[in-house]
Scaffold this motif. Sequence first.
Motif, PDB file in Angstrom:
ATOM      1  N   THR B  66       0.836  -1.209   0.000  1.00 42.60           N
ATOM      2  CA  THR B  66       0.000   0.000   0.000  1.00 42.60           C
ATOM      3  C   THR B  66       0.863   1.249   0.000  1.00 42.60           C
ATOM      4  O   THR B  66       0.643   2.175  -0.783  1.00 42.60           O
ATOM      5  CB  THR B  66      -0.905   0.005   1.240  1.00 42.60           C
ATOM      6  OG1 THR B  66      -1.554  -1.249   1.357  1.00 42.60           O
ATOM      7  CG2 THR B  66      -1.941   1.111   1.154  1.00 42.60           C
ATOM      8  N   ALA B  67       1.872   1.271   0.871  1.00 47.07           N
ATOM      9  CA  ALA B  67       2.720   2.463   0.960  1.00 47.07           C
ATOM     10  C   ALA B  67       3.470   2.673  -0.345  1.00 47.07           C
ATOM     11  O   ALA B  67       3.658   3.809  -0.787  1.00 47.07           O
ATOM     12  CB  ALA B  67       3.706   2.332   2.115  1.00 47.07           C
ATOM     13  N   PHE B  68       3.871   1.593  -0.989  1.00 51.47           N
ATOM     14  CA  PHE B  68       4.591   1.751  -2.245  1.00 51.47           C
ATOM     15  C   PHE B  68       3.684   2.302  -3.330  1.00 51.47           C
ATOM     16  O   PHE B  68       4.101   3.123  -4.151  1.00 51.47           O
ATOM     17  CB  PHE B  68       5.226   0.428  -2.688  1.00 51.47           C
ATOM     18  CG  PHE B  68       6.308   0.636  -3.684  1.00 51.47           C
ATOM     19  CD1 PHE B  68       6.060   0.517  -5.043  1.00 51.47           C
ATOM     20  CD2 PHE B  68       7.575   1.004  -3.278  1.00 51.47           C
ATOM     21  CE1 PHE B  68       7.066   0.745  -5.968  1.00 51.47           C
ATOM     22  CE2 PHE B  68       8.581   1.233  -4.195  1.00 51.47           C
ATOM     23  CZ  PHE B  68       8.326   1.108  -5.545  1.00 51.47           C
ATOM     24  N   ILE B  69       2.433   1.852  -3.329  1.00 52.82           N
ATOM     25  CA  ILE B  69       1.482   2.421  -4.292  1.00 52.82           C
ATOM     26  C   ILE B  69       1.345   3.920  -4.062  1.00 52.82           C
ATOM     27  O   ILE B  69       1.355   4.720  -5.009  1.00 52.82           O
ATOM     28  CB  ILE B  69       0.116   1.718  -4.191  1.00 52.82           C
ATOM     29  CG1 ILE B  69       0.247   0.271  -4.672  1.00 52.82           C
ATOM     30  CG2 ILE B  69      -0.947   2.455  -4.990  1.00 52.82           C
ATOM     31  CD1 ILE B  69      -1.011  -0.547  -4.483  1.00 52.82           C
ATOM     32  N   LEU B  73       2.098   7.043  -6.568  1.00 49.87           N
ATOM     33  CA  LEU B  73       1.134   8.126  -6.807  1.00 49.87           C
ATOM     34  C   LEU B  73       1.768   9.474  -6.488  1.00 49.87           C
ATOM     35  O   LEU B  73       1.645  10.436  -7.258  1.00 49.87           O
ATOM     36  CB  LEU B  73      -0.115   7.919  -5.955  1.00 49.87           C
ATOM     37  CG  LEU B  73      -1.024   6.783  -6.401  1.00 49.87           C
ATOM     38  CD1 LEU B  73      -2.123   6.531  -5.372  1.00 49.87           C
ATOM     39  CD2 LEU B  73      -1.667   7.121  -7.746  1.00 49.87           C
ATOM     40  N   GLY B  74       2.455   9.546  -5.347  1.00 51.14           N
ATOM     41  CA  GLY B  74       3.136  10.794  -4.988  1.00 51.14           C
ATOM     42  C   GLY B  74       4.171  11.169  -6.032  1.00 51.14           C
ATOM     43  O   GLY B  74       4.348  12.338  -6.360  1.00 51.14           O
ATOM     44  N   PHE B 111       2.707  11.390   4.944  1.00 49.59           N
ATOM     45  CA  PHE B 111       1.785  10.641   5.796  1.00 49.59           C
ATOM     46  C   PHE B 111       1.414   9.275   5.259  1.00 49.59           C
ATOM     47  O   PHE B 111       1.154   8.357   6.027  1.00 49.59           O
ATOM     48  CB  PHE B 111       0.500  11.447   6.003  1.00 49.59           C
ATOM     49  CG  PHE B 111       0.702  12.703   6.781  1.00 49.59           C
ATOM     50  CD1 PHE B 111       0.600  13.946   6.172  1.00 49.59           C
ATOM     51  CD2 PHE B 111       0.993  12.654   8.124  1.00 49.59           C
ATOM     52  CE1 PHE B 111       0.792  15.102   6.906  1.00 49.59           C
ATOM     53  CE2 PHE B 111       1.194  13.815   8.860  1.00 49.59           C
ATOM     54  CZ  PHE B 111       1.092  15.040   8.240  1.00 49.59           C
ATOM     55  N   LEU B 112       1.345   9.130   3.946  1.00 50.44           N
ATOM     56  CA  LEU B 112       0.857   7.867   3.391  1.00 50.44           C
ATOM     57  C   LEU B 112       1.968   6.976   2.879  1.00 50.44           C
ATOM     58  O   LEU B 112       1.733   5.817   2.575  1.00 50.44           O
ATOM     59  CB  LEU B 112      -0.140   8.145   2.252  1.00 50.44           C
ATOM     60  CG  LEU B 112      -1.378   8.910   2.669  1.00 50.44           C
ATOM     61  CD1 LEU B 112      -2.262   9.184   1.466  1.00 50.44           C
ATOM     62  CD2 LEU B 112      -2.162   8.132   3.717  1.00 50.44           C
ATOM     63  N   PHE B 113       3.153   7.499   2.753  1.00 52.14           N
ATOM     64  CA  PHE B 113       4.264   6.662   2.306  1.00 52.14           C
ATOM     65  C   PHE B 113       5.333   6.523   3.386  1.00 52.14           C
ATOM     66  O   PHE B 113       5.597   5.425   3.866  1.00 52.14           O
ATOM     67  CB  PHE B 113       4.868   7.217   1.009  1.00 52.14           C
ATOM     68  CG  PHE B 113       6.256   6.704   0.741  1.00 52.14           C
ATOM     69  CD1 PHE B 113       7.358   7.547   0.797  1.00 52.14           C
ATOM     70  CD2 PHE B 113       6.477   5.359   0.471  1.00 52.14           C
ATOM     71  CE1 PHE B 113       8.637   7.063   0.585  1.00 52.14           C
ATOM     72  CE2 PHE B 113       7.759   4.867   0.263  1.00 52.14           C
ATOM     73  CZ  PHE B 113       8.853   5.724   0.318  1.00 52.14           C
ATOM     74  N   ALA B 114       5.941   7.651   3.750  1.00 51.32           N
ATOM     75  CA  ALA B 114       7.179   7.557   4.526  1.00 51.32           C
ATOM     76  C   ALA B 114       6.985   6.902   5.891  1.00 51.32           C
ATOM     77  O   ALA B 114       7.676   5.929   6.221  1.00 51.32           O
ATOM     78  CB  ALA B 114       7.796   8.941   4.687  1.00 51.32           C
ATOM     79  N   GLY B 151      -7.665   6.205   5.589  1.00 48.19           N
ATOM     80  CA  GLY B 151      -7.193   7.587   5.447  1.00 48.19           C
ATOM     81  C   GLY B 151      -6.680   7.858   4.049  1.00 48.19           C
ATOM     82  O   GLY B 151      -6.973   8.898   3.450  1.00 48.19           O
ATOM     83  N   GLY B 152      -5.929   6.909   3.504  1.00 44.33           N
ATOM     84  CA  GLY B 152      -5.397   7.100   2.164  1.00 44.33           C
ATOM     85  C   GLY B 152      -6.493   7.132   1.108  1.00 44.33           C
ATOM     86  O   GLY B 152      -6.491   7.973   0.204  1.00 44.33           O
TER      87      GLY B 152
END
Lengths: 208, 674, 345
Positions: B66-69, B73-74, B111-114, B151-152
């Motif tokens: 999920t974080a990699f997706i 996106l970022g 917030f959604l990746f790191a 949240g994402g």
Amino acid sequence: MSTREVIDVSELPHHEFDTYDPVWWGNNFLLAIETSMFAILVATYFYLRQNFALWPPPVAQLTATLKPLPELGYGTANTILLVVSCIPMVLTDLSARRGDRRWSQIGLLIAVAVGFTALVLRSFEYAAVYFRWDSNAYGSVVWFLLGMHMLHLAVLTTEAVLLTIWVFTREYDMKHRVDIVTLAVYWYWVVGIWVLIYAVVYFTPRLG
Amino acid sequence: MSESQKAQKTAEAAEVSNFTISEEELAAAMERERGELEKTWARPTGVWGWLTDTDHKAIALRYIVTAFIFFVLGGLEAALMRIQLARPNNHFLSPDQYNQIFTVHGTTMMFLFAVPIMTALGIYLVPLMIGARDVAFPRVNLFGYYVYLIGGILLYAAFFLNTGPDAGWFAYVPLSSAYSPGKRVDIWAQMITFTELSALAGAVVIIGSVFKMRAPGMSINRLPLFVWAQLITSFMIIFAMPSVMLASGLLASDRLIDTHFFNPAEGGDPILYQHLFWFFGHPEVYIIFIPGLGFISPIIVAFARRKIFGYTAMVLSLISTGFIGFGLWVHHMFATPIPQMGQSFFTAASMVISIPTGVQIFCWIATLWGSRLNLKTPLLFVLGFFWVFVLGGLTGVMLASVPLDLQIHDTFFVVAHLHYVLIGGAVFPLFGAFYYWFPKWTGRLLSERAGRLNFWLMFIGFNLVFFPMHQLGLNGMPRRVYTYLPETGWSTLNLIASIGAFILASGVLVFIINVVWAYRAGMVAGDNPWAAESLEWAVSSPPPNFNFHNIPVVQGRYPLWEGIENAPVVRGLSTTKREALVTSVMDAQPELRFEIPGPSIWPLMVALSAAVMFIVGIFTPWAILTGAILAGIALTCWFFGDPNYENHTARETGKKSPTISPVSRPPELQPKEI
Amino acid sequence: MTSKTNTISRICQCLLALSVSSCGGIQNAVNPAGPQADSLSRLWWLMFTVCSVVFVLVLIAVLLALRNRTSEPPANTPPLLELPPEQQRRRRNAIISAVTVTAVILFVFLIVSYSAGRSLTADLAHKNGLTIDVTGHQWWWEVRYNDADASNIFTTANEIHIPVGVPVLFNLHGADVIHSFWVPNLGGKRDLIPGKNNSAWYQADKPGVFRGQCAEYCGLQHAQMALWIVAEPQDQFNAWRQSQTQTSMTPTTDSQKRGQQVFLSAPCVMCHAINGTPAGSNVGPNLTHIASRNTIAAATLSNTREHLAQWIKDSQSVKPGNKMPQNNLGEADLQALLDYLQSLK
């Protein structure tokens, strides 16, 4: 072939009080999070105070009162109630440790009664502040302090209710005795943090 | 007692009296036990299984994917920004689109990746590294994932519906309060709530596990540096996240119910928001960076074939970085009317924090010095870290100076600095970690050739994008601008940066291809492809669901290099119930057999109730009450329902600290595998 | 040449110079034109030099550490758990030295930085300079020249003239959201925060035109909220100031008179003030002396008739999202209005 020693853990218990049990740690970390939150909120209270010449700020309608301090009645009653409630809570705590189901039941019932009373008293405390949350920054921060603590009172009371029901209707086993002791720790924290907030909201404006 | 327990007791009774158990019978007994463990710890299947699986490795892999997706996106958002800025007066994006995109880019990456990906690697590897069968609070762990996912999804649903937040990832008031109509900033504020709940959940899980679930013998001074980094990060999360909770909560409150925390007309204060945000915001970057430091140490140790130089200094450096990190936040606010004397304190602190980081870098160089290094991809990324992060750290020292900061604050110089430290300090080590631990997670090695290509494309691309930005900042280009005039002279450097962005992106693409290919066709890794030293390499790749069949007793900081074959093991944990060993905080003495809950639907239910409370609550206050009631019900079922273990009546008899059997057992009965 | 033509030609020269250089420039922190910016520029070069040396040294150390490379896989090299004590000691001493040097460098930076900071404000507080109030709006700069004598106070927008060699105190306020006032050639930036007072001292030591830009994200048109500071010799500045305190030019030709009528009957009057006419609104920039400015739309467009027409008719195409609506004026009305506005020197 190599020799290998063995540690036999098959006799170890499953639950134990205090620092033995991960639940104790988990509970205390949650309390650390909430303490940080309240500490920052208290800092916010004092930060906003710098923007006001008079604190609390004057209310237009009360011509005789330039400094509408929050009235002490309900807040003080609530504080006394909560502080005193620590005594039966300590007894409940001890009863859970020694496995005394009867006293746990009594103690939890008292806790439930105290919790509901505290919630009712808290709802009167909002009126003791001369401002609404949307009147000015003072009103906003005081309502927030009272309100965030009220959330904790609500959760505490709910937890006490659920444990009471369990202790009356289900097994009084080690896991739930540990839960009672955990509730007691949460109780002490809710009371302790309230004493701090009470001092900040009701007394610091009276000091200077 | 189950069949196998009876068999085991018989066997043990027998061996004391006569050495009659043969190796075959021992092996058969171990096989049987393993089979039972696999059944007991089996992962649930199907959709319901996916929703309820509490295995820390499954949750961690979900977090990683999920974080990699979100990272991709970022990155796409960044690519759009770079296209827009490649030429002056460009019309590729409208100002509103650009403002949403840079806000969502920053919010996504921070917030959604790191933070989640660092949490993810911790959740996967910490239990393995400390010799535990699972984390301390598996359901809290699963709950953390769900609120993160919600949240994402919230943020991106809003973004794709053109209601994405557009006030910057930091959302300063009054822009974000009185001057942002609509729901955009409300969505941002609530997304913050979810991601910080997730981070807090992860932090509690990691600290609980590290404190209480370590293998016997792993006293606190034998903790791997990876685990130290995760532990310190988790403590930072506990003390920093409440601040952003308040910042976003009070902002939402000002917007939705007319409180006046930040409204100067009624005594509120816009600078209060900045204090609340940055008191969190500065530790946040260390929350992202310190786990990265934790990746570098094991990679260097494994490739240098040496113990780390200065373990104690490294630990103290990590701890002091964590502490000092809380004393820097005003350096984001030097342009506000805070008195200079006070600001100078933050200059000093911002400079001092480079000392512990410097100690770490020097210790790593000392570890590498003279060792026979095989420059595989994980090590390449670590070397990339040295270049990129040190450069970023040095520009950080420049930014720490109040007067100089007044020139370069809020310019592209800061954009350069922050990307050098975050990509250098976190993303490069992260990619190194991917190459290093992918074999453990999947059983296959990533391609070395693709890895090298990946590294060089990312390294060259990254420097092309961000190095010119230092110059752009000095040349007067402010941040968060959707366009610029041709007369400013910024065009050439911007074009170079935009080209570099595509090179960087191609490096990431190579990585994705490498992963997809290697998952099926990569070389089989075996248990320990790097001949490394920590406990996760003692089990199979990927590990069994229960991690360790026989938990080893740890006798040093580098267990696999210090004779784990002869180490004592733990016996006596049930094979028919999910049990893990709980040990003491300082010395890891066995204390409890902790019952690990099985799969549960309640974390999802609580997360969905929170979604009702916080998301629907933006639109109507009734949702808050409804959500709270639903959450209460779900939490009750969680804590009072059956967690898949038996209840036990009264206090149990039995010693709390078993002693190591004084008489060593005869050789035939020693389990060989961990 | 009038001071205005002088300025325009100077702008053109600077723009030309800017587009071919990247170290010189009129919006450039390392091309100082005043003592504050100069002090900061020197601080920058000191830190840049020292940090570059440190960077190179660290990289050399890393590269040297890689000398003993091998293509053998890690499994083939047995791990070494204890370094010989001699090597251990040497490395430990090296690290201690490196950390000490780091600490010393940081301490020097701290001192130099603090004294540079003091120099930005210390001397100037005693000198009698000029005081200008700047208020940041979405997305333009309101500029008010203060004076003890009330007849010398006037309000303009987006273009600030200052005399060379005189310290100027800028009092900074935010009207709506947080903005940041930044003219890199002259000094560092300060934020304009609603409800707070902030201030910055700038001084130009040579005549020139310097461009500044809002440096705190303030919404849709943050990117196009720039300003000009024109530094000129004292007498030229006095002349400029004198003309700015005058009330607006009375329209002389028929077209200008018609233009004034158009202005007063169109939505313009809702937001813009022209002293000497009934138009007195402060929502938008003051237009009393608009023709004396070099740029319009917060330094986004140069002040030509064509740009004025474009801005009036459809400002949204230049700065989408800005607060000025489109104006559907008939062609004759528009030309008259332009005649009038261009007469407001």
